[in-house]
Design a protein around this motif. Structure first.
Motif, PDB file in Angstrom:
ATOM      1  N   LEU A 194       0.832  -1.204   0.000  1.00 20.61           N
ATOM      2  CA  LEU A 194       0.000   0.000   0.000  1.00 20.61           C
ATOM      3  C   LEU A 194       0.869   1.258   0.000  1.00 20.61           C
ATOM      4  CD1 LEU A 194      -2.852   1.189   0.135  1.00 20.61           C
ATOM      5  CD2 LEU A 194      -2.707   1.076   2.639  1.00 20.61           C
ATOM      6  N   MET A 195       1.913   1.252   0.812  1.00 22.44           N
ATOM      7  CA  MET A 195       2.801   2.416   0.856  1.00 22.44           C
ATOM      8  C   MET A 195       3.520   2.608  -0.473  1.00 22.44           C
ATOM      9  SD  MET A 195       4.462   2.614   4.678  1.00 22.44           S
ATOM     10  CE  MET A 195       5.217   0.992   4.629  1.00 22.44           C
ATOM     11  N   THR A 196       3.898   1.487  -1.105  1.00 22.82           N
ATOM     12  CA  THR A 196       4.557   1.565  -2.412  1.00 22.82           C
ATOM     13  C   THR A 196       3.612   2.141  -3.460  1.00 22.82           C
ATOM     14  OG1 THR A 196       5.947  -0.350  -1.888  1.00 22.82           O
ATOM     15  CG2 THR A 196       5.732   0.253  -4.205  1.00 22.82           C
ATOM     16  N   ALA A 197       2.360   1.689  -3.454  1.00 26.05           N
ATOM     17  CA  ALA A 197       1.378   2.177  -4.431  1.00 26.05           C
ATOM     18  C   ALA A 197       1.121   3.672  -4.245  1.00 26.05           C
ATOM     19  CB  ALA A 197       0.075   1.393  -4.297  1.00 26.05           C
ATOM     20  N   ILE A 198       0.954   4.104  -2.994  1.00 24.96           N
ATOM     21  CA  ILE A 198       0.708   5.520  -2.721  1.00 24.96           C
ATOM     22  C   ILE A 198       1.932   6.360  -3.103  1.00 24.96           C
ATOM     23  CG2 ILE A 198       0.293   7.221  -0.900  1.00 24.96           C
ATOM     24  CD1 ILE A 198      -1.348   5.057   0.545  1.00 24.96           C
ATOM     25  N   GLY A 199       3.113   5.861  -2.731  1.00 23.65           N
ATOM     26  CA  GLY A 199       4.337   6.567  -3.077  1.00 23.65           C
ATOM     27  C   GLY A 199       4.529   6.694  -4.576  1.00 23.65           C
ATOM     28  N   SER A 200       4.187   5.643  -5.307  1.00 27.47           N
ATOM     29  CA  SER A 200       4.331   5.660  -6.764  1.00 27.47           C
ATOM     30  C   SER A 200       3.348   6.627  -7.408  1.00 27.47           C
ATOM     31  CB  SER A 200       4.120   4.255  -7.335  1.00 27.47           C
ATOM     32  OG  SER A 200       5.101   3.366  -6.856  1.00 27.47           O
ATOM     33  N   ASN A 258       7.202   5.792  -9.870  1.00 28.06           N
ATOM     34  CA  ASN A 258       7.411   4.434  -9.370  1.00 28.06           C
ATOM     35  C   ASN A 258       8.886   4.066  -9.210  1.00 28.06           C
ATOM     36  OD1 ASN A 258       7.898   4.263 -12.110  1.00 28.06           O
ATOM     37  ND2 ASN A 258       6.068   3.049 -12.543  1.00 28.06           N
ATOM     38  N   VAL A 259       9.761   4.638 -10.037  1.00 24.81           N
ATOM     39  CA  VAL A 259      11.188   4.330  -9.911  1.00 24.81           C
ATOM     40  C   VAL A 259      11.743   4.873  -8.598  1.00 24.81           C
ATOM     41  CG1 VAL A 259      13.464   4.772 -10.895  1.00 24.81           C
ATOM     42  CG2 VAL A 259      11.563   4.183 -12.400  1.00 24.81           C
ATOM     43  N   THR A 260      11.430   6.123  -8.288  1.00 26.98           N
ATOM     44  CA  THR A 260      11.890   6.729  -7.038  1.00 26.98           C
ATOM     45  C   THR A 260      11.361   5.955  -5.835  1.00 26.98           C
ATOM     46  OG1 THR A 260      11.932   8.906  -8.075  1.00 26.98           O
ATOM     47  CG2 THR A 260      11.896   8.845  -5.674  1.00 26.98           C
ATOM     48  N   THR A 261      10.106   5.550  -5.914  1.00 28.45           N
ATOM     49  CA  THR A 261       9.479   4.853  -4.782  1.00 28.45           C
ATOM     50  C   THR A 261      10.152   3.515  -4.494  1.00 28.45           C
ATOM     51  OG1 THR A 261       7.358   5.899  -5.285  1.00 28.45           O
ATOM     52  CG2 THR A 261       7.304   3.947  -3.897  1.00 28.45           C
ATOM     53  N   VAL A 262      10.418   2.722  -5.531  1.00 29.54           N
ATOM     54  CA  VAL A 262      11.044   1.412  -5.277  1.00 29.54           C
ATOM     55  C   VAL A 262      12.470   1.587  -4.768  1.00 29.54           C
ATOM     56  CG1 VAL A 262       9.574   0.206  -6.933  1.00 29.54           C
ATOM     57  CG2 VAL A 262      11.785   1.098  -7.699  1.00 29.54           C
ATOM     58  N   ILE A 265       6.925  -4.516  -6.988  1.00 29.55           N
ATOM     59  CA  ILE A 265       6.935  -4.214  -8.421  1.00 29.55           C
ATOM     60  C   ILE A 265       5.517  -3.984  -8.924  1.00 29.55           C
ATOM     61  CG2 ILE A 265       7.365  -5.179 -10.718  1.00 29.55           C
ATOM     62  CD1 ILE A 265       9.817  -6.580  -9.548  1.00 29.55           C
ATOM     63  N   PHE A 266       4.617  -4.919  -8.597  1.00 31.77           N
ATOM     64  CA  PHE A 266       3.222  -4.796  -9.049  1.00 31.77           C
ATOM     65  C   PHE A 266       2.585  -3.515  -8.506  1.00 31.77           C
ATOM     66  CE2 PHE A 266       2.767  -9.710  -9.357  1.00 31.77           C
ATOM     67  CZ  PHE A 266       3.456  -9.683 -10.555  1.00 31.77           C
ATOM     68  N   SER A 267       2.802  -3.247  -7.226  1.00 24.40           N
ATOM     69  CA  SER A 267       2.192  -2.068  -6.595  1.00 24.40           C
ATOM     70  C   SER A 267       2.737  -0.776  -7.180  1.00 24.40           C
ATOM     71  CB  SER A 267       2.443  -2.088  -5.084  1.00 24.40           C
ATOM     72  OG  SER A 267       1.909  -3.255  -4.494  1.00 24.40           O
ATOM     73  N   ALA A 268       4.039  -0.765  -7.486  1.00 22.05           N
ATOM     74  CA  ALA A 268       4.653   0.435  -8.053  1.00 22.05           C
ATOM     75  C   ALA A 268       4.038   0.773  -9.408  1.00 22.05           C
ATOM     76  CB  ALA A 268       6.163   0.242  -8.192  1.00 22.05           C
ATOM     77  N   ASN A 269       3.860  -0.246 -10.244  1.00 26.50           N
ATOM     78  CA  ASN A 269       3.298   0.000 -11.581  1.00 26.50           C
ATOM     79  C   ASN A 269       1.813   0.338 -11.525  1.00 26.50           C
ATOM     80  OD1 ASN A 269       5.689  -0.389 -13.115  1.00 26.50           O
ATOM     81  ND2 ASN A 269       5.487  -2.593 -12.867  1.00 26.50           N
ATOM     82  N   ALA A 285       8.983  -2.590 -17.320  1.00 24.26           N
ATOM     83  CA  ALA A 285       8.907  -1.213 -16.819  1.00 24.26           C
ATOM     84  C   ALA A 285      10.197  -0.881 -16.081  1.00 24.26           C
ATOM     85  CB  ALA A 285       7.697  -1.043 -15.890  1.00 24.26           C
ATOM     86  N   SER A 286      10.477   0.398 -15.971  1.00 20.73           N
ATOM     87  CA  SER A 286      11.711   0.850 -15.330  1.00 20.73           C
ATOM     88  C   SER A 286      11.797   0.368 -13.886  1.00 20.73           C
ATOM     89  CB  SER A 286      11.792   2.379 -15.376  1.00 20.73           C
ATOM     90  OG  SER A 286      11.707   2.847 -16.701  1.00 20.73           O
ATOM     91  N   ALA A 287      10.659   0.422 -13.169  1.00 23.92           N
ATOM     92  CA  ALA A 287      10.651   0.015 -11.757  1.00 23.92           C
ATOM     93  C   ALA A 287      11.037  -1.451 -11.602  1.00 23.92           C
ATOM     94  CB  ALA A 287       9.268   0.259 -11.152  1.00 23.92           C
ATOM     95  N   ASN A 288      10.606  -2.299 -12.526  1.00 19.24           N
ATOM     96  CA  ASN A 288      10.931  -3.722 -12.472  1.00 19.24           C
ATOM     97  C   ASN A 288      12.434  -3.947 -12.514  1.00 19.24           C
ATOM     98  OD1 ASN A 288       8.269  -3.257 -13.240  1.00 19.24           O
ATOM     99  ND2 ASN A 288       8.115  -5.081 -14.481  1.00 19.24           N
TER     100      ASN A 288
END
Length: 433
Positions: free
Chosen positions: A99-105, A110-114, A140-144, A380-383
């Motif tokens: 959840l925090m990753t999704a909100i941050g992204s 999403n790259v900065t968040t991961v 990864i899934f949450s970031a995207n 994706a870049s985050a992956n």
């Protein structure tokens, strides 16, 4: 002939990236060099047109910021406090971090968040002796998925927002955020179900040790701690204020990295910080951009885009759904940035064919390109960033294993998006005819 060479080099390189028998950066750079040697494009074209230096520089800058901050013990402190809040329970830990990753992204990118969250998760899973794979997978899934929800969350959305004046930050929140939330919930509960047997503490003594730990002991309360927190916070604020001041995210990140390097030179040492940068990940990006640039140079991506227009004959419903699925499936194979860049002028051309309302097409492109990135480890870049950080911590994510979870998620995400787009945009349009 040039098309055959570009496609062949891409396919062979992709095969070796999948098998992981040779370093992925070496494979990608070798493929890009072959395209130069065979005359598909010149180095000037690769350097100026195809390698996305903004993305590479943004990654480098954030890696510098994270590397310096890591030395202060801040990530260990956050990890311990967060784990203590959920009492070391694996499932709440998985849900909370996702959840925090999704909100941050959604609020940053999403790259900065991961880059911020992966070190924390790796610390926690090591501390509790949990399998890190489910946690890295959901990050990864949450970031995207989270990045899909806003204008600044994912590069394709930024590109679409810049190309279409009336699509504002609020437009993305209203039109894309609701479906992103639904897909996130489907994803997280699916992962919990699939990995429920692995999301268990093997020894309760690990939890007891966790609850007794003093997070403050890990903090190195030197000037570097306060400097890192200040500069990192200012950088994040700069990202959030992008829609107001229109300063490029890369510019903000570079300024933050340089400022922190200058402030911590004596305590951290620039050379030591540069040694901790994930150079393999950065060079893999450069090689990947060159490989995709080869496809773009010979017109493969452009032909695919124009083929959509030819197949649908200008019908809004068919066009929107074909764009959704094509961008979703294609973005899992190559980076979604060049595909979106090729699609934007094609969608704009539809106005000349009498298609007045293009918004369903823009939302289809945004959803497909962003969600499709979950399909493969290079989608994706985050992956790629998560894979690089995990490998650096000796927690490698196998390409094929990721594929087994990524592809089904993309299919489910596209089915949900199809229903959403049809009911919210296409059905009212058909009824109005």
């Amino acid at each position: 002939m040039s098309s055959t060479i570009a496609i062949s080099v891409f396919v062979v390189s992709y095969f070796f990236i999948m098998t992981e028998k040779i370093n992925r950066a070496l494979v990608a750079l070798s493929g890009g060099t072959l395209l130069l040697l065979t005359g598909i494009y010149q180095w000037e074209d690769a350097y100026s047109n195809y390698i996305d230096w903004d993305t590479v520089t943004l990654l480098f800058s954030m890696m510098v910021l994270v590397s310096i901050t890591k030395k202060t013990g801040l990530f260990e402190f956050i990890a311990i406090r967060f784990a203590q809040k959920v009492k070391g329970k694996p499932i709440p830990l998985l849900f909370g971090s996702s959840l925090m990753t999704a909100i941050g992204s959604a609020l940053l990118d999403n790259v900065t968040t991961v880059l911020l969250f992966v070190p924390i998760i790796l610390t926690l899973t090591k501390l509790l002796e949990l399998n890190s794979f489910p946690y890295l997978l959901t990050i990864i899934f949450s970031a995207n998925i989270g990045g899909t929800a806003t204008l600044i969350g994912d590069p394709p959305n930024i590109m679409i927002g810049q190309a279409v004046e009336h699509l504002s930050f609020t437009s993305f929140l209203v039109n894309v955020a609701p479906i992103s939330l639904l897909i996130f919930l489907v994803m997280i509960f699916s992962v919990i179900f699939l990995f429920k047997n692995q999301l268990k503490i093997k020894d309760e003594s690990f939890v007891n040790q966790l609850m007794e730990m003093e997070g403050e002991h890990y903090l190195k309360k030197t000037p570097m701690l306060y400097q890192s927190i200040t500069v990192l916070s200012l950088t994040i604020i700069g990202f959030l204020l992008h829609p107001v001041f229109h300063i490029e995210l890369t510019t903000v990140a570079v300024c933050g990295a340089l400022l922190l390097l200058l402030m911590t030179e004596k305590e951290a040492g620039t050379e030591k910080i540069f040694e901790q940068v994930e150079w393999v990940t950065l060079f893999f990006f450069i090689g990947l951009f060159m490989l995709v640039g080869g496809l773009e140079e010979v017109g493969v991506i452009d032909e695919l885009s124009r083929g959509i227009m030819w197949m649908t004959e200008g019908d809004l419903t068919y066009t929107a759904l074909l764009i959704l699925w094509t961008s979703g499936l294609f973005s899992g194979i190559v980076d979604n940035i060049p595909f979106v860049a090729a699609m934007i002028p094609v969608i704009k051309e539809f106005q000349s064919y009498g298609m007045a309302n293009l918004d369903p097409l823009w939302w289809s492109l945004a959803l497909g390109a962003c969600l499709g990135g979950n399909g493969t480890l290079i989608g994706a870049s985050a992956n790629v960033v998560v894979a690089g950080l995990a490998e650096g911590a000796k927690q490698r994510i196998p390409f094929v294993r990721f594929l087994l979870y990524g592809i089904p998620l993309v299919i489910v995400s596209l089915i949900i998006s199809t229903i959403y787009i049809y009911i919210r945009y296409l059905l009212p349009f058909q009824e109005a005819l």
